[in-house]
Design an enzyme around this catalytic site. Structure first.
Site, mmCIF file in Angstrom:
data_model
loop_
_atom_site.group_PDB
_atom_site.id
_atom_site.type_symbol
_atom_site.label_atom_id
_atom_site.label_comp_id
_atom_site.label_asym_id
_atom_site.label_seq_id
_atom_site.Cartn_x
_atom_site.Cartn_y
_atom_site.Cartn_z
ATOM 1 N N VAL A 184 11.888 4.233 1.077
ATOM 2 C CA VAL A 184 11.938 4.293 -0.382
ATOM 3 C C VAL A 184 11.378 3.024 -1.022
ATOM 4 O O VAL A 184 10.619 3.070 -1.991
ATOM 5 C CB VAL A 184 13.391 4.545 -0.849
ATOM 6 N N HIS B 179 15.173 4.149 9.669
ATOM 7 C CA HIS B 179 15.556 3.590 10.966
ATOM 8 C C HIS B 179 17.070 3.380 10.982
ATOM 9 O O HIS B 179 17.685 3.162 9.943
ATOM 10 C CB HIS B 179 14.886 2.233 11.224
ATOM 11 N N ALA C 237 0.810 -1.214 0.000
ATOM 12 C CA ALA C 237 0.000 0.000 0.000
ATOM 13 C C ALA C 237 0.844 1.264 0.000
ATOM 14 O O ALA C 237 0.308 2.357 -0.127
ATOM 15 C CB ALA C 237 -0.937 0.010 1.213
ATOM 16 N N SER D 170 9.213 0.877 0.175
ATOM 17 C CA SER D 170 7.765 0.806 0.365
ATOM 18 C C SER D 170 7.039 1.630 -0.689
ATOM 19 O O SER D 170 6.043 1.187 -1.280
ATOM 20 C CB SER D 170 7.401 1.286 1.773
ATOM 21 N N ARG E 159 11.746 9.604 13.086
ATOM 22 C CA ARG E 159 10.686 8.892 13.814
ATOM 23 C C ARG E 159 11.006 8.661 15.283
ATOM 24 O O ARG E 159 10.096 8.500 16.098
ATOM 25 C CB ARG E 159 10.418 7.551 13.131
ATOM 26 N N GLU F 23 10.386 3.796 17.950
ATOM 27 C CA GLU F 23 10.342 2.805 16.885
ATOM 28 C C GLU F 23 10.945 1.461 17.295
ATOM 29 O O GLU F 23 11.221 0.610 16.455
ATOM 30 C CB GLU F 23 11.067 3.343 15.651
ATOM 31 N N CYS G 87 14.741 -6.496 9.892
ATOM 32 C CA CYS G 87 13.424 -5.951 10.240
ATOM 33 C C CYS G 87 12.498 -7.035 10.770
ATOM 34 O O CYS G 87 11.606 -6.760 11.569
ATOM 35 C CB CYS G 87 12.773 -5.301 9.016
ATOM 36 N N TRP H 156 5.999 6.909 4.320
ATOM 37 C CA TRP H 156 6.751 8.024 3.772
ATOM 38 C C TRP H 156 8.146 8.038 4.399
ATOM 39 O O TRP H 156 8.297 8.004 5.605
ATOM 40 C CB TRP H 156 6.036 9.338 4.060
ATOM 41 N N ARG I 265 0.993 1.775 11.892
ATOM 42 C CA ARG I 265 1.811 1.052 12.857
ATOM 43 C C ARG I 265 1.458 1.429 14.300
ATOM 44 O O ARG I 265 1.715 0.645 15.222
ATOM 45 C CB ARG I 265 3.291 1.300 12.586
#
Length: 446
Positions: free
Chosen positions: A28, A252, A21, A30, A216, A176, A370, A25, A140
């Protein structure tokens, strides 16, 4: 006297609604695959295959379950009403972006699930868990409740384990999880140094910050977790991520640095104050010398590091030196592939490289690192946790059969509104909690 301990990896099992989806933001990968058709079954099987390979090598490998998606409680809280089918229909018609967010399988990336401090570092000598609030992204931010339930079900004995609620879900305390946290030590059962990496200082508007993409993780969140976990100054280093790296797509810290044992593998753009960070770690690290493996921009440009997820690899302690478990994309980027060959020949702490196929996850912006949450456990703590989530040959076969029975081969954005998909997900997860012995962790089970 230090206790014998191991570093266990708890991988997130990819959920049945795995889709592209493009919700993140600053990520990259994603964004570049937005709206492409996904293959949830292949994604889950790829993740299980990675877990199995590491379990076969002797690592303690655990499994964390997916979350219920679409998340009906969230949709109803946002004003969609009626039966489940009506709620899905309304959301798809009037707010497809909200439906996509409420359907995300992003809980698969368990590096963001929580921050974990081993008992060797904490004041009360228990293992401490704080689920990440993930407040920077709506899709999230709805994860931490079920994440907390899951961790409590697995690590239930409060004589060994301490659980904290997520930090306040506001930008000042954006957290995060372990994606911005790593631990360095002489041995897993010995006191170590917990390196917290943040993107900005929330209460200082003049402090350095990225200009293009959001930071984040805040310093304030990292400091709060250190306090909650009972960490002394001698066990903690706070480091700011280079804002230029965030603006280059390093959302991250684990996209640009990874550490394990006495080894820190990082890009020269990782930290705003590189020399100070290394000096602080060295000053606090006892019983061993820090082995800093620095990758220069000349060797691997930052764009290639992001494209390949070189640093979003798992750095694993092996008998003959560190093993770097990299995504297959690292062999598709010329500078990275050359670097890896040179790395193994260099005679440094990283002695071997192994390639893993996690392409379905990579297309959504998450590499091998991840997909896993690291938990250091003493022998007693390992015995005290719920063992039903530890991957064995039998559990692997059972989970493979479960995925093949319940997951779709292909999923598009339009499929998210299908009430049958919700029924399929709930049936699958109800069966999974029985397989893993976790009890009623989902809203629909309560």
């Amino acid at each position: 006297m230090a206790k014998h301990a191991v570093e266990a990896n708890f991988d997130g099992l990819v959920g049945p609604t795995h889709n592209y989806a493009g919700l993140s933001w600053g990520n990259v990968a994603s964004k570049s695959n937005v709206n492409a058709a996904s293959n949830p079954r292949e994604a889950a099987l790829q993740g299980l295959a990675k877990m199995k390979r590491l379990a076969d090598r002797g690592y303690v490998q655990g499994v964390l379950p997916p979350h219920e998606r679409p998340h009906m409680r969230t949709l109803r809280a946002l004003g969609f009403t009626g039966t489940d089918a009506q709620v899905l229909g309304q959301a798809a018609k009037t707010s497809p972006a909200i439906l996509a967010a409420a359907s995300s399988a992003s809980a698969m990336w368990t590096a963001n699930a929580a921050t974990v401090s081993p008992s060797a570092d904490t004041k009360d000598h228990r293992v401490h868990f704080t689920p990440a609030n993930l407040s920077a992204k709506f899709h999230r931010s709805i994860e931490h409740t079920v994440t907390g339930r899951t961790l409590k079900a697995i690590f239930a004995d409060d004589s060994y384990f301490a659980h904290h609620p997520a930090l306040p879900s506001v930008s000042h305390f954006g957290d995060e999880g372990a994606a911005n946290h790593t631990r360095l030590c002489a041995g897993y059962g010995e006191p170590g140094v917990e390196l917290f990496v943040y993107g900005q200082i929330a209460f200082n508007e003049r402090a350095p910050a990225p200009k293009k993409y959001p930071a984040r993780q805040t310093l304030e969140a990292s400091q709060a977790i250190a306090r909650l976990h009972g960490l002394s100054d001698g066990h903690v280093v706070f480091a700011q991520q280079n804002p230029a790296a965030i603006d280059a797509g390093v959302f991250h810290n684990d996209v640009i640095a990874v550490g394990n044992g006495h080894t820190l593998f990082y890009h020269d753009m990782a930290f705003l104050e590189e020399d100070r960070v290394l000096a602080d770690v060295r000053a606090r690290l006892t019983g061993t010398e820090l082995q800093a493996v620095r990758v220069s921009s000349d060797q691997v440009p930052i764009a290639d590091a992001v494209a390949s997820y070189l640093f979003n690899s798992q750095l694993l302690n092996a008998l003959d030196g560190m093993l770097l478990a990299v995504p297959g994309e690292c062999r598709e980027v010329a500078s990275v592939s050359r670097y890896l060959d040179d790395l193994v020949r260099s005679g440094g702490p990283i002695q071997s490289v192994e390639v893993f196929d996690v392409k379905q996850s990579m297309r959504n912006g998450g590499g091998p690192a991840c997909l896993r949450l690291r938990v250091v456990l003493s022998d007693e703590e390992l015995a005290a946790m719920h063992r039903g989530v530890i991957l064995t040959d039998a559990l692997y076969e059972r989970l493979t059969t479960w995925v093949e029975a319940h997951y779709r081969d292909q999923l598009s954005q339009d499929d998210l509104a299908d009430p049958m998909l919700l029924d399929e997900v709930r049936k699958a997860l109800d069966e999974l909690t029985g397989i893993l012995g976790l009890g009623s962790i989902y809203d629909f089970q309560r």
